[in-house]
Enzyme design. Structure first.
Site, mmCIF file in Angstrom:
data_model
loop_
_atom_site.group_PDB
_atom_site.id
_atom_site.type_symbol
_atom_site.label_atom_id
_atom_site.label_comp_id
_atom_site.label_asym_id
_atom_site.label_seq_id
_atom_site.Cartn_x
_atom_site.Cartn_y
_atom_site.Cartn_z
ATOM 1 N N ASP A 143 49.716 15.002 63.617
ATOM 2 C CA ASP A 143 50.959 15.723 63.380
ATOM 3 C C ASP A 143 50.751 17.196 63.713
ATOM 4 O O ASP A 143 49.648 17.617 64.045
ATOM 5 C CB ASP A 143 51.446 15.513 61.951
ATOM 6 C CG ASP A 143 50.466 16.030 60.909
ATOM 7 O OD1 ASP A 143 49.522 16.746 61.284
ATOM 8 O OD2 ASP A 143 50.644 15.714 59.728
ATOM 9 N N SER A 144 51.806 17.969 63.642
ATOM 10 C CA SER A 144 51.722 19.366 64.074
ATOM 11 C C SER A 144 51.186 20.294 62.997
ATOM 12 O O SER A 144 50.821 21.433 63.288
ATOM 13 C CB SER A 144 53.107 19.860 64.497
ATOM 14 O OG SER A 144 53.967 19.948 63.373
ATOM 15 N N GLY A 145 51.170 19.834 61.757
ATOM 16 C CA GLY A 145 50.760 20.685 60.654
ATOM 17 C C GLY A 145 51.907 21.379 59.961
ATOM 18 O O GLY A 145 51.723 21.984 58.903
ATOM 19 N N PHE B 30 54.482 20.122 58.386
ATOM 20 C CA PHE B 30 54.846 19.545 57.088
ATOM 21 C C PHE B 30 53.919 20.050 55.992
ATOM 22 O O PHE B 30 54.362 20.343 54.876
ATOM 23 C CB PHE B 30 54.807 18.019 57.140
ATOM 24 C CG PHE B 30 55.084 17.379 55.808
ATOM 25 C CD1 PHE B 30 56.379 17.269 55.340
ATOM 26 C CD2 PHE B 30 54.046 16.912 55.011
ATOM 27 C CE1 PHE B 30 56.642 16.699 54.095
ATOM 28 C CE2 PHE B 30 54.301 16.344 53.773
ATOM 29 C CZ PHE B 30 55.603 16.235 53.319
ATOM 30 N N GLY C 144 61.740 15.086 58.513
ATOM 31 C CA GLY C 144 62.573 15.695 57.492
ATOM 32 C C GLY C 144 63.236 14.735 56.539
ATOM 33 O O GLY C 144 64.245 15.076 55.913
ATOM 34 N N ASP D 116 54.114 5.973 58.963
ATOM 35 C CA ASP D 116 52.869 6.407 58.319
ATOM 36 C C ASP D 116 53.197 6.855 56.912
ATOM 37 O O ASP D 116 54.325 7.270 56.631
ATOM 38 C CB ASP D 116 52.222 7.566 59.086
ATOM 39 C CG ASP D 116 52.876 8.897 58.728
ATOM 40 O OD1 ASP D 116 52.357 9.615 57.848
ATOM 41 O OD2 ASP D 116 53.940 9.217 59.311
ATOM 42 N N CYS E 150 42.654 -10.590 52.394
ATOM 43 C CA CYS E 150 41.886 -9.383 52.694
ATOM 44 C C CYS E 150 40.457 -9.503 52.160
ATOM 45 O O CYS E 150 40.133 -10.394 51.369
ATOM 46 C CB CYS E 150 42.571 -8.146 52.102
ATOM 47 S SG CYS E 150 42.311 -7.902 50.328
ATOM 48 N N CYS F 122 40.358 -9.413 48.252
ATOM 49 C CA CYS F 122 40.871 -10.616 47.582
ATOM 50 C C CYS F 122 39.970 -11.829 47.815
ATOM 51 O O CYS F 122 39.881 -12.714 46.956
ATOM 52 C CB CYS F 122 42.293 -10.911 48.051
ATOM 53 S SG CYS F 122 43.536 -9.803 47.331
ATOM 54 N N HIS G 200 42.454 -3.304 50.258
ATOM 55 C CA HIS G 200 43.517 -4.266 49.940
ATOM 56 C C HIS G 200 44.895 -3.708 50.290
ATOM 57 O O HIS G 200 45.691 -4.378 50.958
ATOM 58 C CB HIS G 200 43.491 -4.644 48.463
ATOM 59 C CG HIS G 200 44.717 -5.408 48.064
ATOM 60 N ND1 HIS G 200 44.877 -6.754 48.335
ATOM 61 C CD2 HIS G 200 45.885 -4.995 47.481
ATOM 62 C CE1 HIS G 200 46.073 -7.145 47.920
ATOM 63 N NE2 HIS G 200 46.698 -6.095 47.396
#
EC number: 2.4.2.29
Length: 372
Positions: free
Chosen positions: A90-92, A94, A220, A270, A310, A313, A339
């Site tokens: 990401d661009s940073g 946020f 956003g 994400d 998984c 589990c 998990h």
């Protein structure tokens, strides 16, 4: 980057994204490796146990520590972390927004103070790309002007004006760098802003779709609005996002958010939720969430989810995990994170299968019925 739509079912899409490092089948969930590592896991866990095709790293944190030049010395993020599949960075913007460390946006970028040592920095549309070129990330996000919700209409208007201005600077800079041989295997996504204002979102989306970005993101959201406002905003803006490019909903979210937004046409997601919840003892299952620290699991010799295959589990009981959590044993974080991420990755894989079979609505109905 190559992108193809394999099948649609209503607005839901099953697509394939091919980068220099991996083939990514969508819908896809990207585990978040904020500082170059998914918390408590290493590259072998991600590749051999989870089979993750792409993860996210954070430009803000990696810029501050260890610094992009050090990462570059090791061969970029792939060489530094030994995760040799795809990275999205990401661009940073946020983090500068959310950490609120004396952050100030102006028409040319974002001023912020490091949360580590108090040093002052300035992100611009071109400087964040230079940082990401050093990282060698497969997908780079542009700098955008993010606002908290609810927001004043004047601030939303300023946000989209800045975001469009910065997007034009970023794409022009990226095209120039490619001509000079930089970033040839790196792709760039634009970010659509506009709060929950449908007209603002529409204008921003149309403006960014005119630019030659490799993909488009909706930013956003999940910053103070209700789930219904989120879903309505995504639904309203989607017709104005080019269908021939990947669509990424940033920072979202819960399993329900993923199902709802795939139905609206989103391809990529994400969120820190699966790993953060894991560390706090909340585990995802096919029938909802469980709190593994509860005393009712002390004598429980069954797996977290009987339907889950998984690593955790297949090998460990709820009772053992309850013990590890209560003992504050670091092994718990790894087993719980494996998990939860397995759950998320298999959720999107199952959604993809349903889309390919033309059974997405049946999948959605079954998904919710198990939680009722």
């Amino acid at each position: 980057m190559k992108f193809q739509i394999d099948k649609t079912d209503g607005n839901a899409r099953a697509c394939t994204i091919t980068t220099a490092h991996s083939v990514i089948k969508t819908p896809i969930f990207m585990p978040v490796g904020t500082v170059g590592a998914v918390k408590s896991l290493d590259a072998l866990d991600l590749k051999e146990i989870l089979d993750a095709k792409i993860i996210l790293a954070n430009t803000y944190h990696m810029f501050l520590r260890p610094g992009s030049k050090i990462v570059k010395e090791f061969g970029g993020l792939h060489g530094f972390t030994k995760f040799d599949r795809s990275f999205l960075t990401d661009s940073g913007g946020f983090q500068a927004f959310s950490l609120r460390t004396n952050t100030k946006n102006d028409d040319d970028g974002i001023h912020f103070k490091s949360h580590i040592d108090g040093s002052l920095h300035y992100f611009t549309p071109t400087s964040v790309l230079d940082t990401q070129y050093d990282f060698g990330s497969d997908i780079m996000m542009i700098l955008d002007d993010l606002v908290a919700l609810p927001a004043d209409p004047k601030r939303v208007k300023l946000s989209i004006e800045r975001t469009i201005k910065w997007a034009k600077k970023a794409i022009n800079y990226h095209l120039q760098k490619r001509e000079s041989g930089v970033g040839l295997n790196q792709n760039i996504f634009g970010i659509i802003q506009g709060g929950t204002d449908e007209n603002a979102r529409k204008f921003c989306a149309q403006s960014l779709c005119e630019l030659p970005f490799d993909g488009l993101a909706i930013g956003g959201l999940s910053v103070g609005e209700t789930n219904r406002e989120m879903y309505d905003t995504v639904e309203a803006v989607m017709p104005y996002i080019d269908s021939a490019r990947p669509r990424y909903l940033m920072g979202v979210g819960t399993p329900e958010d993923i199902v709802e937004n795939v139905e609206r046409g989103v391809d990529m997601f994400d969120c820190v939720m699966p790993t953060r919840n894991a560390r706090n003892g909340t585990l995802f299952t096919s029938f909802g969430k469980i709190n593994i620290k509860s005393a009712r699991f002390i004598h429980d010799d069954t797996p977290i989810d009987p339907c889950c295959d998984c690593y955790t589990c297949k090998n460990y009981s709820r009772g053992y995990l309850n013990h590890l959590y209560r003992a504050r044993e670091i092994t718990f974080y790894r087993l719980a994170s494996l998990h939860n991420l397995h759950y998320y990755l298999h959720l999107v894989s199952d959604i993809r299968t349903a889309i390919l079979e033309g059974k997405f609505l049946e999948f959605k109905k079954d998904f919710y019925s198990k939680r009722s």
